[in-house]
Write a protein that holds these residues in place. Sequence first.
Motif, PDB file in Angstrom:
ATOM      1  N   TRP A 213       0.846  -1.185   0.000  1.00 26.09           N
ATOM      2  CA  TRP A 213       0.000   0.000   0.000  1.00 26.09           C
ATOM      3  C   TRP A 213       0.887   1.243   0.000  1.00 26.09           C
ATOM      4  O   TRP A 213       1.889   1.297   0.714  1.00 26.09           O
ATOM      5  CB  TRP A 213      -0.907   0.021   1.230  1.00 26.09           C
ATOM      6  N   SER A 214       0.516   2.229  -0.792  1.00 27.62           N
ATOM      7  CA  SER A 214       1.261   3.485  -0.791  1.00 27.62           C
ATOM      8  C   SER A 214       0.977   4.239   0.503  1.00 27.62           C
ATOM      9  O   SER A 214       0.037   3.925   1.234  1.00 27.62           O
ATOM     10  CB  SER A 214       0.850   4.338  -1.994  1.00 27.62           C
ATOM     11  N   GLU A 215       1.790   5.252   0.779  1.00 29.06           N
ATOM     12  CA  GLU A 215       1.587   6.057   1.978  1.00 29.06           C
ATOM     13  C   GLU A 215       0.278   6.827   1.867  1.00 29.06           C
ATOM     14  O   GLU A 215      -0.230   7.083   0.769  1.00 29.06           O
ATOM     15  CB  GLU A 215       2.741   7.017   2.184  1.00 29.06           C
ATOM     16  N   CYS A 216      -0.294   7.186   2.988  1.00 32.06           N
ATOM     17  CA  CYS A 216      -1.553   7.926   3.011  1.00 32.06           C
ATOM     18  C   CYS A 216      -1.332   9.299   2.391  1.00 32.06           C
ATOM     19  O   CYS A 216      -0.295   9.944   2.600  1.00 32.06           O
ATOM     20  CB  CYS A 216      -2.060   8.051   4.448  1.00 32.06           C
ATOM     21  N   SER A 217      -2.315   9.765   1.620  1.00 33.66           N
ATOM     22  CA  SER A 217      -2.170  11.040   0.917  1.00 33.66           C
ATOM     23  C   SER A 217      -2.293  12.241   1.841  1.00 33.66           C
ATOM     24  O   SER A 217      -2.005  13.360   1.422  1.00 33.66           O
ATOM     25  CB  SER A 217      -3.227  11.145  -0.192  1.00 33.66           C
ATOM     26  N   SER A 225      -4.858   5.793   0.127  1.00 34.29           N
ATOM     27  CA  SER A 225      -3.668   5.069  -0.315  1.00 34.29           C
ATOM     28  C   SER A 225      -4.104   4.019  -1.329  1.00 34.29           C
ATOM     29  O   SER A 225      -5.287   3.666  -1.411  1.00 34.29           O
ATOM     30  CB  SER A 225      -2.933   4.421   0.866  1.00 34.29           C
ATOM     31  N   ARG A 227      -2.784   0.488  -4.086  1.00 32.04           N
ATOM     32  CA  ARG A 227      -1.838  -0.566  -4.436  1.00 32.04           C
ATOM     33  C   ARG A 227      -2.253  -1.168  -5.768  1.00 32.04           C
ATOM     34  O   ARG A 227      -3.393  -0.985  -6.224  1.00 32.04           O
ATOM     35  CB  ARG A 227      -1.779  -1.654  -3.361  1.00 32.04           C
ATOM     36  N   THR A 241      -7.912   0.937  -3.921  1.00 33.11           N
ATOM     37  CA  THR A 241      -7.727   2.075  -3.027  1.00 33.11           C
ATOM     38  C   THR A 241      -8.377   1.786  -1.680  1.00 33.11           C
ATOM     39  O   THR A 241      -9.291   0.955  -1.580  1.00 33.11           O
ATOM     40  CB  THR A 241      -8.346   3.356  -3.616  1.00 33.11           C
ATOM     41  N   CYS A 244      -7.731   6.286   4.567  1.00 36.44           N
ATOM     42  CA  CYS A 244      -6.801   6.167   5.683  1.00 36.44           C
ATOM     43  C   CYS A 244      -6.847   7.449   6.516  1.00 36.44           C
ATOM     44  O   CYS A 244      -7.153   8.525   5.999  1.00 36.44           O
ATOM     45  CB  CYS A 244      -5.379   5.911   5.176  1.00 36.44           C
TER      46      CYS A 244
END
Length: 359
Positions: A213-217, A225, A227, A241, A244
């Motif tokens: 998972w990408s970091e929280c926006s 976030s 992936r 998505t 978060c």
Amino acid sequence: MSVETSLYLLLLFISVTSAQDCAQPCSCPSAPPPCPVGTSLVLDGCGCCKVCARQLGEPCSLLEPCDHHKELYCDYGLLSDTYTGICMAQEGQSCDLGGVIYRSGESFQPSCKHHCVCMNGEIGCVPTCASEARLPSPDCPYPRRISIPGKCCEEWVCDEIPPDQNYESVMAAASQIHPLPSSDPLSVFRSAPPYGLPLESPRDNCIVQTTDWSECSATCGMGVSSRITNDNQHCQLERQTRICMIRPCNSQQEREIKRGRKCVRTPKAQRFMRFELSGCSSTRLYRPKFCGVCVDNRCCTPHRTVTAQVEFQCPEGDAFVKKMMFIKTCACHHDCPSDNDIFMASNTRRMIGDYDNGM
């Protein structure tokens, strides 16, 4: 004119005109109207039909309400027509993006590929171009994206041969293909599956690949976030998505740091709460964990998380379910983001132990 005065005039206006505008039985189209990107679909002032919410600076009325998800209200004191107002924003902090200042509640497009809105100092954006990935398939062996002149978004095309393969190599490969022997006309069927057995689906031989998972926006409040995974029935890459919340905004977590310590790593909410998303509230109460803060220039980010389904209920009566990140533990470190550019996240710390949960 103050917000309180405008709200008073709005209530007075509704009490005078609702009998005239809302007396008729609801007669709504069979399908809700299509709204532009970034525009909410809301109930009109009569609670009858769904309409596209009016945006900042646009005319508004009882039957054409302002977008309350962006904290807009209808100011009836700006026009001489008492039945029509102008959508205005609640007083909030403006946003600065690349030296351009946007008012709270204002929508804008920094590029043709993003539609953004400023909400009390925070910028949220949605892509206007499809971001799906595509794996090779029998009907599209070599997919690739190309730019179309005059169009903002790239489009998929399907090549029959690899892009880097030239004509000579194709002809050389073709020369190695021999025809079937004419003495065995049924040999073409020998490699097919036995009669009556189902063909294999793409899922049967799928090698599942999923990114982290990408970091929280958002560093506080609700963010998103994502992936990339091919863990689906067609074994095709897709973007998933989840929402978060690393910490609430304006929580003043520094007060929770005990004397002699420099950080509060993973504080738990002091009371049960409902999550808020675009004016809608979670149907359940939660007492989540958040990432804390430090007083020695370190930052705290999620370390172990779990993904669960959360149901939201909207004032208009609609309900939806979203995947949401729940924090198990956080880590405090010096590897902090070097900028706040929403399109160029620089922090690439990886989380461990994330798993899906049906809670």
